[in-house]
Design an enzyme around this catalytic site. Structure first.
Site, short mmCIF file in Angstrom:
data_model
loop_
_atom_site.label_atom_id
_atom_site.label_comp_id
_atom_site.label_asym_id
_atom_site.label_seq_id
_atom_site.Cartn_x
_atom_site.Cartn_y
_atom_site.Cartn_z
N SER A 182 106.90 41.58 44.20
CA SER A 182 105.76 41.52 43.28
C SER A 182 104.99 40.23 43.50
O SER A 182 105.56 39.14 43.41
CB SER A 182 106.26 41.60 41.82
OG SER A 182 105.20 41.35 40.92
N SER B 138 105.18 47.19 42.36
CA SER B 138 105.56 45.89 41.79
C SER B 138 106.18 45.99 40.41
O SER B 138 106.83 45.05 39.96
CB SER B 138 104.34 44.96 41.75
OG SER B 138 103.39 45.41 40.79
N SER C 1 100.91 50.33 43.32
CA SER C 1 101.97 49.69 44.10
C SER C 1 103.29 49.78 43.35
O SER C 1 103.36 50.26 42.22
CB SER C 1 101.62 48.22 44.37
OG SER C 1 101.73 47.46 43.18
N LYS D 35 101.25 43.61 34.97
CA LYS D 35 102.53 42.91 35.07
C LYS D 35 103.13 42.78 33.67
O LYS D 35 102.55 43.21 32.68
CB LYS D 35 102.34 41.50 35.65
CG LYS D 35 101.64 41.44 37.00
CD LYS D 35 102.46 42.01 38.14
CE LYS D 35 101.69 41.95 39.46
NZ LYS D 35 102.42 42.64 40.55
#
Length: 322
Positions: free
Chosen positions: A287, A128, A126, A183
């Site tokens: 996100s 994010s 993705s 992350k």
């Protein structure tokens, strides 16, 4: 043994098919551990039982052949039209069920050790972490930086280096541990993290941000405001901000330690509990991270992401990242 081996291989293949089709929730570390144990057992059996038995059978064949030649020679017959080399090779050859088990053990063991204790590859699914990481980046994760962990159980057995603010980390998604997320670490255990009006503050100190032009997100064909952020001395990375998105954080789940967070129309304020981390994506307004689903326990940490080793659509992506 051939029937048992066929059953075991069929069971493993069936599990993989069911996982791929979505009928079961797969666990690749567990699958790799099981495959290593099974093939290792066959490798030991081959080395200490089956191979010696085949060699003994080949030696017995040679002994019978030599005895027969000696018997014929005693009778004055010196020319014997007999070649046992093909029969000997058949006796020594490894059967298919050992080829597919013991023969694969060294490869499976190498993959297991590398993936469990050294480096593990991941694909970015993705956007994010844009602009730091792009969709379809293939990255490597260092599995020993934060200490070596036992595979499957994820129990730490060595201390390693402490996790720092600004590190890009792969971890098990707290709401579904079979999934891995990536992350950036924003808050450490004991930190008070606020994200109000699109500005991060840690323990009362705003994280320094400086404008860095605009960023074109090719996946959405949109321009976003880009900022350079300095979460710790010597650590810098870029983030992007969507000024069209509201500061309100919608659809927050009921996660453990939810009472340590206060939400408002401007954003969120959280006190990170001991043994947990607060994670956010660099694509701040696109996100799903700790603002939505809470804190990441230390036991869920997989490793530190540090290198893009391939992006088929953009080879210039290959290299280290902050």
């Amino acid at each position: 043994m051939p029937a048992l081996t066929a059953f075991i291989l069929a069971a493993l293949a069936g599990y993989c098919v069911a996982w791929y089709a979505g009928y079961v929730e797969g666990n690749f570390p567990l699958l790799l551990l099981v495959a290593t144990v099974i093939t290792g057992a066959y490798w030991l059996a081959e080395r200490f039982f089956f191979l010696p038995r085949r060699r003994a059978a080949a030696s017995a064949l040679e002994a019978r052949h030599d005895a027969r030649r000696a018997e014929l020679a005693a009778q004055g017959i010196s020319q014997v039209d007999a070649d046992i080399s093909e029969a000997r090779e058949r006796l020594l050859s490894q059967p298919w069920w050992l080829d597919w088990t013991a023969g694969l053990f060294p490869i499976i063991l190498a993959v297991f050790l590398l993936r469990s204790f050294v480096f593990e590859p991941f694909r970015i699914p993705s956007g994010s972490m844009i602009p730091t990481l792009r969709i379809d980046d293939l990255i490597l994760v260092n599995k020993f930086t934060y200490g070596i962990r036992l595979p499957v159980f994820n129990t730490r057995v060595t201390l390693g280096n402490p996790i720092q603010r600004g590190d890009v980390v792969v971890f098990h998604y707290p709401l579904q541990p079979s999934l891995d997320y990536i992350k950036r670490v924003v808050g450490l255990p004991g930190d008070e993290v606020t994200y109000l009006n699109k500005q991060i503050t840690v323990n009362g100190q705003p994280v320094p941000q400086t404008p860095d032009g605009e960023f074109l997100d090719k996946s959405t064909v949109q321009y976003f405001r880009q900022m350079q952020e300095t979460p710790a001395p010597g650590k810098q990375h870029n983030i992007i901000v969507d000024d069209q998105r509201p500061t309100l954080i919608p659809s927050v789940t009921q996660f453990p330690h939810r009472d340590l967070c206060q939400y408002s129309i401007e954003g969120v304020r959280c006190k990170v509990p001991p043994g947990h981390y607060f994670m956010m994506g660099d694509n701040r307004d696109n996100s799903l991270d700790s603002r939505y689903w809470g804190f990441v326990p230390d036991d869920y940490i997989v490793g530190k992401a540090f290198f893009v080793w391939m992006n088929i659509g953009d080879l210039s992506r290959i290299g280290f990242f902050n």
